[in-house]
Design a protein around this motif. Structure first.
Motif, mmCIF file in Angstrom:
data_model
loop_
_atom_site.group_PDB
_atom_site.id
_atom_site.type_symbol
_atom_site.label_atom_id
_atom_site.label_comp_id
_atom_site.label_asym_id
_atom_site.label_seq_id
_atom_site.Cartn_x
_atom_site.Cartn_y
_atom_site.Cartn_z
ATOM 1 N N CYS A 26 0.848 -1.189 0.000
ATOM 2 C CA CYS A 26 0.000 0.000 0.000
ATOM 3 C C CYS A 26 0.887 1.244 0.000
ATOM 4 C CB CYS A 26 -0.937 -0.017 1.199
ATOM 5 S SG CYS A 26 -0.137 0.269 2.777
ATOM 6 N N CYS A 29 3.416 1.749 2.910
ATOM 7 C CA CYS A 29 4.504 0.817 3.182
ATOM 8 C C CYS A 29 5.672 1.038 2.219
ATOM 9 C CB CYS A 29 3.978 -0.613 3.173
ATOM 10 S SG CYS A 29 2.875 -0.905 4.577
ATOM 11 N N CYS A 64 -1.556 -6.004 1.284
ATOM 12 C CA CYS A 64 -0.253 -5.361 1.414
ATOM 13 C C CYS A 64 0.711 -6.265 2.169
ATOM 14 C CB CYS A 64 -0.402 -4.029 2.135
ATOM 15 S SG CYS A 64 1.171 -3.255 2.504
ATOM 16 N N GLY A 66 3.296 -5.296 3.632
ATOM 17 C CA GLY A 66 3.838 -4.583 4.784
ATOM 18 C C GLY A 66 2.907 -4.580 5.977
ATOM 19 N N CYS A 67 1.630 -4.310 5.745
ATOM 20 C CA CYS A 67 0.710 -4.143 6.862
ATOM 21 C C CYS A 67 -0.511 -5.038 6.766
ATOM 22 C CB CYS A 67 0.268 -2.680 6.965
ATOM 23 S SG CYS A 67 -0.715 -2.108 5.575
HETATM 24 ZN ZN LIG Z 1 0.781 -1.474 3.874
#
Ligand SMILES: [Zn+2]
Length: 83
Positions: A26, A29, A64, A66-67
């Motif tokens: 996203c 990130c 995502c 990352g998150c």
């Molecule tokens: Zn993210």
């Protein structure tokens, strides 16, 4: 960490990106700076709402790396857009 995340490089929080390896992140990130060497070499581009509809139609799921945020929620697909 995700709670305080803000979009990078002036992106909007709802934007999601992927590269040719299929990595999905996203805007909050580790998306590379647009036009940077990494952005170009890894062929990053935004996942458009149309892309997300197509992925959803094919039974895919994107989130995502990352998150864990799921673009399908961010895109707010309507039932008519899925058909
Ligand atoms: Zn993210």
């Amino acid at each position: 960490m995700a709670k305080s995340a803000t979009p990078r490089f002036g992106f909007e929080a709802h934007q999601v990106f992927w590269n040719e390896q299929g990595s999905i992140v996203c805007a909050c990130c580790h998306v590379p700076y647009p036009g940077s060497d990494t952005w170009i070499w890894e062929r990053w581009e935004e996942i458009t709402p149309a892309d997300m509809v197509e992925i959803d139609r094919q039974g895919g799921r994107v989130a995502c790396e990352g998150c864990g945020k799921e673009p399908s929620r961010i895109a707010r697909l309507t039932s008519s857009e899925r058909n």
